[in-house]
Design a protein around this motif. Structure first.
Motif, mmCIF file in Angstrom:
data_model
loop_
_atom_site.group_PDB
_atom_site.id
_atom_site.type_symbol
_atom_site.label_atom_id
_atom_site.label_comp_id
_atom_site.label_asym_id
_atom_site.label_seq_id
_atom_site.Cartn_x
_atom_site.Cartn_y
_atom_site.Cartn_z
ATOM 1 N N GLU A 99 1.306 -0.384 11.945
ATOM 2 C CA GLU A 99 0.404 -1.541 11.922
ATOM 3 C C GLU A 99 0.013 -1.926 13.351
ATOM 4 O O GLU A 99 -1.159 -2.155 13.652
ATOM 5 N N ARG A 126 5.759 -1.174 10.473
ATOM 6 C CA ARG A 126 5.403 -2.166 11.486
ATOM 7 C C ARG A 126 4.802 -1.482 12.709
ATOM 8 O O ARG A 126 3.807 -1.958 13.267
ATOM 9 N N ILE A 186 0.857 -1.178 0.000
ATOM 10 C CA ILE A 186 0.000 0.000 0.000
ATOM 11 C C ILE A 186 0.894 1.229 0.000
ATOM 12 O O ILE A 186 1.931 1.241 0.669
ATOM 13 N N GLY A 209 9.424 -2.485 5.484
ATOM 14 C CA GLY A 209 8.802 -3.386 4.516
ATOM 15 C C GLY A 209 9.804 -4.113 3.646
ATOM 16 O O GLY A 209 9.488 -4.501 2.515
ATOM 17 N N LYS A 210 11.009 -4.339 4.167
ATOM 18 C CA LYS A 210 12.051 -4.973 3.342
ATOM 19 C C LYS A 210 11.650 -6.391 2.934
ATOM 20 O O LYS A 210 11.811 -6.782 1.780
ATOM 21 N N THR A 229 14.314 -0.260 10.181
ATOM 22 C CA THR A 229 13.497 -1.366 10.658
ATOM 23 C C THR A 229 12.006 -1.114 10.376
ATOM 24 O O THR A 229 11.531 0.005 10.502
ATOM 25 N N GLY A 230 11.323 -2.145 9.948
ATOM 26 C CA GLY A 230 9.876 -2.058 9.733
ATOM 27 C C GLY A 230 9.439 -1.321 8.493
ATOM 28 O O GLY A 230 8.265 -0.995 8.334
HETATM 29 N N1 LIG Z 1 3.832 -0.800 1.864
HETATM 30 C C1 LIG Z 1 3.256 -1.636 2.734
HETATM 31 N N2 LIG Z 1 1.958 -1.953 2.597
HETATM 32 C C2 LIG Z 1 1.362 -2.793 3.462
HETATM 33 N N3 LIG Z 1 1.975 -3.363 4.500
HETATM 34 C C3 LIG Z 1 3.265 -3.091 4.702
HETATM 35 C C4 LIG Z 1 3.978 -2.206 3.828
HETATM 36 N N4 LIG Z 1 5.248 -2.132 4.256
HETATM 37 C C5 LIG Z 1 5.336 -2.904 5.331
HETATM 38 N N5 LIG Z 1 4.162 -3.506 5.620
HETATM 39 C C6 LIG Z 1 3.874 -4.392 6.749
HETATM 40 O O1 LIG Z 1 4.647 -3.938 7.853
HETATM 41 C C7 LIG Z 1 5.211 -5.002 8.588
HETATM 42 C C8 LIG Z 1 6.724 -4.889 8.548
HETATM 43 O O2 LIG Z 1 7.207 -5.147 7.246
HETATM 44 P P1 LIG Z 1 8.537 -6.012 6.977
HETATM 45 O O3 LIG Z 1 8.641 -7.165 7.942
HETATM 46 O O4 LIG Z 1 8.588 -6.330 5.541
HETATM 47 O O5 LIG Z 1 9.599 -4.906 7.367
HETATM 48 P P2 LIG Z 1 11.197 -5.053 7.485
HETATM 49 O O6 LIG Z 1 11.770 -3.856 6.851
HETATM 50 O O7 LIG Z 1 11.615 -6.388 6.981
HETATM 51 O O8 LIG Z 1 11.387 -4.957 9.044
HETATM 52 P P3 LIG Z 1 12.708 -5.381 9.917
HETATM 53 O O9 LIG Z 1 13.787 -4.421 9.564
HETATM 54 O O10 LIG Z 1 12.228 -5.186 11.307
HETATM 55 O O11 LIG Z 1 13.002 -6.782 9.548
HETATM 56 C C9 LIG Z 1 4.715 -6.274 7.901
HETATM 57 O O12 LIG Z 1 3.572 -6.734 8.585
HETATM 58 C C10 LIG Z 1 4.349 -5.824 6.514
HETATM 59 O O13 LIG Z 1 3.336 -6.624 5.979
#
Ligand SMILES: Nc1ncnc2c1ncn2[C@@H]1O[C@H](COP(=O)(O)OP(=O)(O)OP(=O)(O)O)[C@@H](O)[C@H]1O
Ligand SMILES: [Mg+2]
Length: 531
Positions: free
Chosen positions: A439, A436, A219, A251-252, A248-249
């Protein structure tokens, strides 16, 4: 335009059919209207001038010209006099609904001598709510072009001791006016249909463009995120290694999954390994597997994640946390496309798309000798840098809406809105934990919300305080929370009363002076609710 005058003169039928006991001078009204039509000009202006003549010279108030929609399903008020634009927009009738809808359906004029006695009178625009309806008559006639009904002309007539016969004659007179303006109304209707079609097309095109390449589960529409979607679409089809960076968080992992979904490996597995979550000693065997007896506890042969990801994608999360020895093994596996299990000699060949992620500064790690430079270059072929939440503008609202719907459904709650103060708080916050954190905040708010709205006080105190503290007002937590609640009550009241401060004061049972003081004090932009 002169044809309208000619039409009046060539159609003496209209005038001769007019009875003489109108409550006004019919010829004079016709004369004025013919002149307006002859002068031409923008249609909106012409129509509005005609309604003005009816008001001034014929005592017909709140004149309205409604137009039948291009699909003939509803009638919409197009030009109205004495009714606010907002009220006018409320005036849409289905065919057969209310007096206007009935007139358009039947093609016959309708006269309501006393509005208050008529149950089918809908008063949709609400324009008469404050008036004593007993002395108002409502006259509504069809507008016909080439025998087809294209709309309706209606007026309110404030009546004194006029007889019903006089009103019926006025109804006939109004029909004559409707005949005069029929061609112009029809032109306007066709024009509107054209514009509506163009607007629809434009909207669809824009949506297609905006959504182009956006992975379904992601999104956000900000330009920074659109650039990310473009890069995902660009890199996904090739087997190139991708490095995803971001706080962090952000959406990687979601991006890694999106790349996998759009790649030629999509029918294979997507395997995620968090390099920070495993102790050094176990990571290597988790990734590459081990032979029986290769170390204490290795009681049998085990397949590693690299093998498990064959013909699919291996996602190495937190790659910066890998031990030196694991880094060496990984580098060889990437270069040779084959590796050995820990304690084994057999070469295992795999076909794997590698995606790595990190929120560390890998360049610094390379400089400090913590991360192998050669591995850095192998991994850093194509880098995607996901922007933090605070740089994504209105995406915070799109995501809030999305998570509200998602968690309302999961927790079976009927929540369909986020209040304005809550939106302000969500927008003002700096989101160190990024998507995150957002959310989690929304899920928690959905759980605590009492009614069908997420209010400011449903949000965590940090967000409520941020909103007020950003203007450096209070330090004490209790005071801040009370102030936040008060600000929210006032904002909601102003919203309900369209920015009317006296009304808002009444709703809250306080005085306008107090409200004005608080509006200033909290910096509430009440003017935005006036729209
Ligand atoms: N653009 C987006 N649209 C919808 N949901 C998202 C989006 N970006 C992230 N999320 C949601 O936010 C949460 C965190 O995303 P994700 O685990 O991919 O982040 P990350 O960068 O890998 O975090 P970390 O660095 O803590 O590992 C997940 O539940 C993911 O589904
Ligand atoms: Mg992650």
């Amino acid at each position: 335009m002169c044809r309208h005058i000619a039409f009046v003169i060539e159609s003496p039928m209209i005038i001769s059919e007019l009875k003489t006991n109108l409550g006004f001078n019919g010829l004079s009204v016709l004369y004025h209207i013919a002149r307006i039509l002859a002068a031409g000009g923008e249609l909106e202006r012409v129509m509005s001038d005609i309604l003005e003549v009816l008001e001034i010279h014929a005592g017909m108030h709140r004149g309205m010209i409604s137009i039948l929609s291009s699909d003939s399903s509803k009638v919409k008020i197009d030009v109205a006099r004495g009714i606010s634009d907002d009220d006018r927009r409320k005036g849409t009738y289905l065919i057969g609904e209310g007096i206007t809808g009935k007139v358009v359906e039947s093609g016959k004029p309708i006269l309501i001598p006393r509005v208050k006695d008529e149950p089918s009178f809908l008063n949709k625009t609400g324009a008469r709510s404050n008036l004593e309806k007993s002395n108002i008559a409502f006259l509504c006639v069809p507008i016909k072009a080439s025998d087809a009904v294209v709309g309706a002309l209606s007026v309110d007539r404030v009546v004194g001791n006029e007889s019903n016969e006089t009103l019926e004659d006025e109804l006939n007179f109004l029909e004559a006016i409707a005949n005069l303006i029929a061609q112009s109304v029809n032109e306007r209707r066709k024009n509107q249909a054209r514009i509506e079609a163009l607007e629809r097309e434009n909207l669809e095109l824009r949506k297609t463009l905006e959504d182009m390449g956006r992975p379904d589960e992601m999104i956000g529409n900000s330009s920074l995120m659109r650039e990310i979607y473009r890069q995902i679409a660009q890199v996904a089809p090739s087997p190139t290694t991708v490095l995803i960076r971001g706080e962090t968080g952000t959406g990687k992992e979601l991006v890694a999954r999106a790349i996998h979904q759009k790649s030629m490996f999509k029918d294979g597995p997507f395997i995620a390994v968090n390099c920070a979550a495993l102790p050094e000693s176990l990571l290597e065997s988790a990734l590459f597997g081990h032979e029986k007896g290769s170390f204490t506890g290795a009681t049998q042969q085990r397949m590693g994640q690299f093998e498990a990801a064959n013909n699919g994608t291996l996602f190495l999360d937190e790659i910066g946390e890998m031990s030196q020895s694991a880094q060496g093994r990984l580098l060889r596996a990437i270069q040779e496309k084959e590796f050995q299990r820990v304690g084994g000699t057999e070469l295992i060949h795999v076909n794997v798309r590698l995606i790595a992620a990190t929120n560390r500064n890998l360049e610094e790690d390379v400089k400090a000798g913590r991360f192998r430079e050669d591995l850095y270059y192998r991994v850093n072929v194509f880098t995607l840098s996901i922007p933090p939440m605070r740089e994504r503008g209105a995406d915070v609202l799109l995501l809030s809406d999305y998570f509200t719907k998602k968690y309302a459904k999961i927790h079976n709650k009927n929540i369909n809105r986020i209040s304005t103060p809550a939106i302000d708080m969500l927008s003002a916050y700096h989101w160190p934990g990024n998507v995150r954190e957002l959310e989690n905040v929304i899920e928690r708010s959905v759980l605590v919300a009492q009614d069908d709205v997420i209010n400011g006080h449903d949000l965590p105190p940090t967000l409520q305080m941020k909103d007020l503290q950003s203007r450096g007002e209070r330090k004490n937590t209790f005071e801040t929370l009370v102030a936040s609640y008060e600000k929210e009550l006032i904002t909601e009241a102003l919203k309900d009363t369209r920015g009317n401060q006296s009304e808002a004061a009444r709703v809250l049972g306080t005085t306008k002076r107090v409200i004005q003081y608080k509006i200033r004090n909290y910096g509430i932009e009440y003017k935005r609710f006036k729209r």
